[in-house]
Write a protein that holds these residues in place. Structure first.
Motif, PDB file in Angstrom:
ATOM      1  N   LEU A   1       0.753  -1.202  -0.043  1.00 38.73           N
ATOM      2  CA  LEU A   1       0.132  -0.101  -0.090  1.00 38.73           C
ATOM      3  C   LEU A   1       0.812   1.195   0.074  1.00 38.73           C
ATOM      4  N   THR A   2       0.611   1.993  -0.879  1.00 39.68           N
ATOM      5  CA  THR A   2       1.541   3.464  -0.930  1.00 39.68           C
ATOM      6  C   THR A   2       0.422   4.514  -1.103  1.00 39.68           C
TER       7      THR A   2
ATOM      8  N   GLU B   1      -2.607   0.649  -4.186  1.00 40.32           N
ATOM      9  CA  GLU B   1      -1.893  -0.524  -3.881  1.00 40.32           C
ATOM     10  C   GLU B   1      -1.305  -1.021  -5.179  1.00 40.32           C
TER      11      GLU B   1
ATOM     12  N   ARG C   1       4.437  -4.040   4.461  1.00 42.95           N
ATOM     13  CA  ARG C   1       3.686  -3.899   3.206  1.00 42.95           C
ATOM     14  C   ARG C   1       3.044  -2.298   3.282  1.00 42.95           C
ATOM     15  N   TYR C   2       3.768  -1.335   3.981  1.00 37.22           N
ATOM     16  CA  TYR C   2       3.367  -0.161   3.747  1.00 37.22           C
ATOM     17  C   TYR C   2       4.605   0.677   3.472  1.00 37.22           C
TER      18      TYR C   2
ATOM     19  N   THR D   1       3.275   6.281   2.922  1.00 39.70           N
ATOM     20  CA  THR D   1       1.965   5.763   3.295  1.00 39.70           C
ATOM     21  C   THR D   1       1.760   5.836   4.933  1.00 39.70           C
ATOM     22  N   GLN D   2       3.056   5.629   5.557  1.00 36.13           N
ATOM     23  CA  GLN D   2       3.046   5.534   6.890  1.00 36.13           C
ATOM     24  C   GLN D   2       3.164   6.939   7.679  1.00 36.13           C
TER      25      GLN D   2
ATOM     26  N   ALA E   1      -7.206   2.209   4.671  1.00 30.94           N
ATOM     27  CA  ALA E   1      -6.629   1.445   5.629  1.00 30.94           C
ATOM     28  C   ALA E   1      -7.622   1.568   6.896  1.00 30.94           C
TER      29      ALA E   1
ATOM     30  N   THR F   1      -5.154  -0.588  11.555  1.00 26.27           N
ATOM     31  CA  THR F   1      -3.640  -0.411  11.193  1.00 26.27           C
ATOM     32  C   THR F   1      -3.138   0.939  11.328  1.00 26.27           C
TER      33      THR F   1
END
Length: 352
Positions: free
Chosen positions: A2-3, A7, A36-37, A41-42, A69, A73
């Protein structure tokens, strides 16, 4: 993965050492993959979580940028980075460089605000070092209308912990921020005893300023008691007390209160006047407002009170919020990093 752009699916090579059996995807760090991020994204998730509750953050992220999200998450990502931000603020040189290089008088302000936790309401303590250039000289009559320069730099930190432990941080921060002589620091705060006790221990020689608005509030409360049946006289007594305080400090306000005390016969009125004198007598060196006005310096702790409201209260005191202490301290790390203008510096360090 996931960006921030959505995705995406991709394949990459996993390398493993034949001797130690450790391995990994060696290209992940180079392209900014963490689990996966993506880092971007974070960053968005943590920014949202520092602004709203996680359920609302999930909705806003999808609405603003199509990023899907769930709340759990977002909470997990924000908590992880909140803990990392607390460490980074205390250890990384990048977190202190701007302050070291900025010009202005050094101010330290601190306060506390209650946060609802699983252990009941607890006080979250906030501290903030800032540098502020001196403004134009002002007279006591101009104290409330003058416009002070904005701080050139500020660094904030916060936690739910005992005052002794929180106070011990202040000395650590002076070293990090390049403050070699703590007598160059001005402490601006209200009358809470723990603040001034910790100042004497950890900011030795620092000058202190008792927030002028808190003092005027105390004077107003006393005026309401002394002249409870005369609204006009209540206002006049407060105005005179404010003028004497701002022009002559302790000597002026003491004379004003004593003149009234000598005429007072009611036990209630005398008790209120004596209580005001006792309060101000413990802060004689902290109410020299006229001198600071002449030098164009601040006489209030509005900066930290604003931080209590906008940095902590807006996010951590939302309706229905009830935190575990360790979790709210991590989220405070997110809020402080945003408030300290260190947000982008932190994420640059993560992506490096």
């Amino acid at each position: 993965m996931l960006t921030a752009g959505g995705e995406i699916k991709f394949s990459r090579v996993y390398f493993k050492c034949v001797k130690c059996c450790n391995g990994g995807y060696t290209a992940d760090e180079r392209v900014g993959i963490d689990g996966r991020y993506s880092i971007g994204t974070q960053q968005l998730m943590t920014l949202a979580a520092g602004s709203w509750g996680c359920e609302i953050s999930s909705q806003r992220l999808e609405e603003f940028c199509g990023l899907k999200a769930c709340a759990n998450t977002i909470r997990e990502i924000a908590q992880r980075h909140g803990a990392a931000m607390n460490r980074w603020q205390q250890e990384a040189s990048e977190a202190a460089n701007e302050f070291r290089q900025s010009a202005g008088d050094i101010e330290f302000s601190t306060d506390g605000t209650s946060v609802n936790t699983t252990l009941g309401w607890r006080e979250m303590k906030l501290g903030m070092f800032s540098k502020r250039p001196a403004g134009d000289a002002a007279t006591p009559d101009e104290w409330s209308t003058r416009i002070l320069p904005k701080p050139t730099s500020q660094v904030a930190f916060a936690a739910i912990e005992r005052s002794g432990r929180f106070g011990s941080r202040w000395k650590h921060w002076t070293r990090r921020l390049g403050i070699r002589d703590t007598s160059t620091v001005t402490v601006l705060a209200d009358g809470a005893k723990w603040i001034w006790e910790e100042q004497r221990k950890h900011l030795i020689g620092a000058s202190g300023v008792l927030d002028v608005f808190h003092v005027l509030e105390k004077i107003a409360q006393t005026s309401n008691v002394v002249h409870e049946d005369d609204a006009t006289r209540t206002s006049e007594w407060l105005d005179e007390g404010r003028e004497r305080l701002l022009r002559d400090g302790w000597q002026g306000i003491e004379q004003h209160v004593m003149a009234t005390l000598r005429r007072a016969r009611s036990k209630k009125k005398r008790a209120s006047l004596n209580a005001l004198l006792d309060y101000l007598e413990s802060h004689i060196s902290h109410i020299n407002y006229a001198d600071r006005l002449t030098k164009g310096q601040s006489i209030g702790s509005g900066q930290i009170e604003g931080a209590c409201k906008n940095m902590i209260g807006r996010r951590l005191k939302q309706t229905g919020a009830r935190w575990k202490v360790r979790r709210v301290n991590r989220m405070a790390g997110v809020c402080c990093t945003m408030y300290s203008n260190n947000w982008n510096k932190y994420w640059d360090s993560v992506a490096a």
